[in-house]
Write a protein that holds these residues in place. Structure first.
Motif, PDB file in Angstrom:
ATOM      1  N   PHE A   1       4.969  22.090  47.368  1.00  0.00           N
ATOM      2  CA  PHE A   1       5.836  22.234  48.466  1.00  0.00           C
ATOM      3  C   PHE A   1       5.222  21.174  49.709  1.00  0.00           C
ATOM      4  CE2 PHE A   1       7.830  26.241  46.686  1.00  0.00           C
ATOM      5  CZ  PHE A   1       9.110  25.605  46.595  1.00  0.00           C
TER       6      PHE A   1
ATOM      7  N   SER B   1      12.347  30.235  39.223  1.00  0.00           N
ATOM      8  CA  SER B   1      13.049  29.734  40.360  1.00  0.00           C
ATOM      9  C   SER B   1      12.701  30.578  41.647  1.00  0.00           C
ATOM     10  CB  SER B   1      14.131  29.131  40.416  1.00  0.00           C
ATOM     11  OG  SER B   1      15.243  30.191  40.295  1.00  0.00           O
ATOM     12  N   ARG B   2      12.516  30.240  42.561  1.00  0.00           N
ATOM     13  CA  ARG B   2      12.702  30.811  43.923  1.00  0.00           C
ATOM     14  C   ARG B   2      13.851  32.002  44.044  1.00  0.00           C
ATOM     15  NH1 ARG B   2      16.224  30.762  47.949  1.00  0.00           N
ATOM     16  NH2 ARG B   2      17.068  28.713  47.003  1.00  0.00           N
TER      17      ARG B   2
ATOM     18  N   GLU C   1       6.217  24.087  55.486  1.00  0.00           N
ATOM     19  CA  GLU C   1       6.618  24.529  54.054  1.00  0.00           C
ATOM     20  C   GLU C   1       7.645  25.588  54.024  1.00  0.00           C
ATOM     21  OE1 GLU C   1       3.335  21.977  53.859  1.00  0.00           O
ATOM     22  OE2 GLU C   1       3.384  24.067  54.662  1.00  0.00           O
TER      23      GLU C   1
ATOM     24  N   ILE D   1       9.629  17.716  43.305  1.00  0.00           N
ATOM     25  CA  ILE D   1      10.514  18.880  43.499  1.00  0.00           C
ATOM     26  C   ILE D   1      11.699  18.488  43.870  1.00  0.00           C
ATOM     27  CG2 ILE D   1      10.763  20.919  44.601  1.00  0.00           C
ATOM     28  CD1 ILE D   1       7.801  21.173  45.143  1.00  0.00           C
TER      29      ILE D   1
ATOM     30  N   ASP E   1       1.887  26.719  44.638  1.00  0.00           N
ATOM     31  CA  ASP E   1       3.405  26.544  44.808  1.00  0.00           C
ATOM     32  C   ASP E   1       3.181  25.694  46.176  1.00  0.00           C
ATOM     33  OD1 ASP E   1       4.544  27.481  42.626  1.00  0.00           O
ATOM     34  OD2 ASP E   1       5.851  28.395  43.497  1.00  0.00           O
TER      35      ASP E   1
ATOM     36  N   SER F   1       7.138  30.933  44.850  1.00  0.00           N
ATOM     37  CA  SER F   1       7.994  30.336  45.608  1.00  0.00           C
ATOM     38  C   SER F   1       8.716  30.882  46.770  1.00  0.00           C
ATOM     39  CB  SER F   1       8.862  29.421  44.742  1.00  0.00           C
ATOM     40  OG  SER F   1       9.628  30.119  43.899  1.00  0.00           O
TER      41      SER F   1
END
Length: 458
Positions: free
Chosen positions: A350, A296-297, A32, A385, A346, A122
């Motif tokens: 993923f 978000s990341r 991931e 996702i 998370d 993330s």
């Protein structure tokens, strides 16, 4: 040995246990952790069999040495990917060991653990991010600065760490200046000559970066200026910011108050002013760099300097209070567990994404050819996702690592971008939607690909 450490400082045991948990996560989620830039740099490294440094961010070398060694000695790709994930953890752990046992810093371990979890979920899955590495180097920088600022050997380390950190990411400049400012206040400007040297290094590197800025960095700078000019920062925006911080950064904001109360109780108002002004200034800066509140990341990466400011100040001052040390460490451990749970959640999301890739890879392996296109809508419906621009990169790595047949699968959005569908030749493959590479540029030890066209996966 373990009993001796626990008698002297039980925090050592706690820190090592927390690092052990992060080590386990690095193994569990090693596939991931190929998301986005992480997979991009690994595939480039494997194909070029050399360090990949872009935008003069030399700090990237520090995230690539272990997988590069694995490639050079010919380890299977599955092991290369695993070592790549472990290498990110190992870098932080080595920094901890150096700070703890070379420079007798008891708080560095807690700080390094906080940097890997506080405000990160993330972001754990793109671990090569330059500012994560820069922050760890700044921890080492601070340990050396406080331990032996007069030694020549120390200055070699200080300049090297400053070089890698500052050239790695623009925000590192502000974090480094924050470290120097706190040190100057604490030692009443005894080391002005040393500060001047470091500041000159920062200025020289800043000029170098400005003159050697890549097209990507120029675009980022222009976007910053455009947002600064056109962004609307009114009461509604401020309210949205408060809600965003309360929802996603509650732990950090609670920890933010600890140095405030500490400095007030000790009547250290100059420290209080520096701390609060730096935090608010950085908060303003990151909201120009990333306008809006979509978690978000990328947003985690932009907000990461706030984590450093809070965690560094706590470990530099509050954690040294012997009377409250174990109580504070206990609170940090509880926060660590909650943050680890967020990373786990998370990670499970993923993992579903990776399982979707593997299902598509399995389907593709029963079809002729190596290059395929899948509907972005289908991927989204299966994994929940967004497939992300790195989808063709990740599928290539995962297929070559887990099966005998290499395939790369892009989405229809990738193929339709910039008319890639009509431009790409049978002797080429879509590395990512912005780049088309020749098949013969692949490292044939790990990736075998025919010179054919792209097939659709229905």
């Amino acid at each position: 040995m373990l009993q001796t450490i626990s008698r002297k400082n039980p925090i050592d045991i706690i820190v090592n246990l927390l690092f052990l948990a992060l080590f386990a996560f690095a193994i569990i989620f090693h596939e991931e952790r190929l998301l986005a830039d992480s997979g991009y740099y690994l595939l480039q490294l494997i194909n070029n069999q050399n360090f990949i440094v872009e935008h003069n961010r030399f700090i990237l070398i520090l995230s690539q040495w272990l997988p590069l060694i694995a490639v050079k000695i010919g380890l299977p790709l599955k092991q290369v990917i695993l070592l790549y994930s472990i290498g990110h953890w190992l870098f932080f752990y080595i920094i901890y060991l150096v700070c703890r046992y070379n420079y007798a810093n008891k708080e560095a371990g807690i700080l390094l653990v906080l940097l890997q979890t506080l405000g990160i979920a993330s972001g754990f899955f793109t671990p090569m991010f330059e500012l994560y590495y820069g922050a760890a180097l700044l921890v080492l920088f601070a340990c050396v600065l406080y331990h032996s600022p007069h030694k020549i050997s120390s200055w070699i380390i200080l300049i090297l760490t400053a070089f890698f950190a500052v050239t790695g990411h623009p925000f590192s400049n502000f974090l480094l200046l924050f470290i120097l400012a706190l040190h100057a206040l604490e030692f009443r400007f005894q080391y002005v000559k040393q500060y001047i040297i470091i500041i000159l290094v920062i200025i020289v590197l800043f000029i170098f970066k400005m003159n050697a800025a890549s097209e990507y960095e120029q675009g980022k700078s222009q976007a910053f200026l455009d947002t600064l000019k056109n962004g609307v920062y009114n009461l509604d925006y401020l309210g949205g910011l408060m809600h965003f911080l309360a929802k996603y950064y509650m732990a950090m904001m609670l920890l933010f108050t600890l140095p405030v109360f500490y400095f007030i109780s000790r009547k250290k108002y100059s420290f209080l002013g520096l701390y609060v002004i730096t935090f608010l200034g950085m908060l303003a800066l990151v909201n120009v760099s990333s306008y809006g509140f979509e978690q978000s990341r990328y947003q985690e990466q932009v907000y990461f300097p706030l984590t450093f400011i809070v965690a560094y100040t706590i470990c530099l001052f509050v954690l040294k209070e012997v009377k409250y040390r174990l109580a504070l460490v206990s609170v940090i451990v509880i926060i660590f567990i909650f943050r680890l749970n967020a990373i786990w959640n998370d990670g499970m999301n993923f993992r579903t994404r990776v399982e979707t890739m593997k299902d598509l890879i399995n389907t593709a392996q029963h079809l002729p050819g190596n290059k395929f296109v899948v509907s972005e809508a289908y991927v989204l419906s299966q994994s929940k996702i967004h497939p992300n621009w790195s989808f063709p990169i990740e599928t290539m790595l995962l297929s070559a690592a887990n099966t005998n047949k290499t395939v790369t699968i892009c989405t229809d959005a990738d193929m339709n971008f910039d008319d890639n569908k009509s431009r790409i030749k049978p002797s080429e493959y879509l590395f990512r939607r912005w780049e088309i590479y020749p098949v013969n540029s692949l490292n044939m030890k790990y990736f075998q690909m025919d010179k054919t066209g792209y097939y659709n996966i229905e």
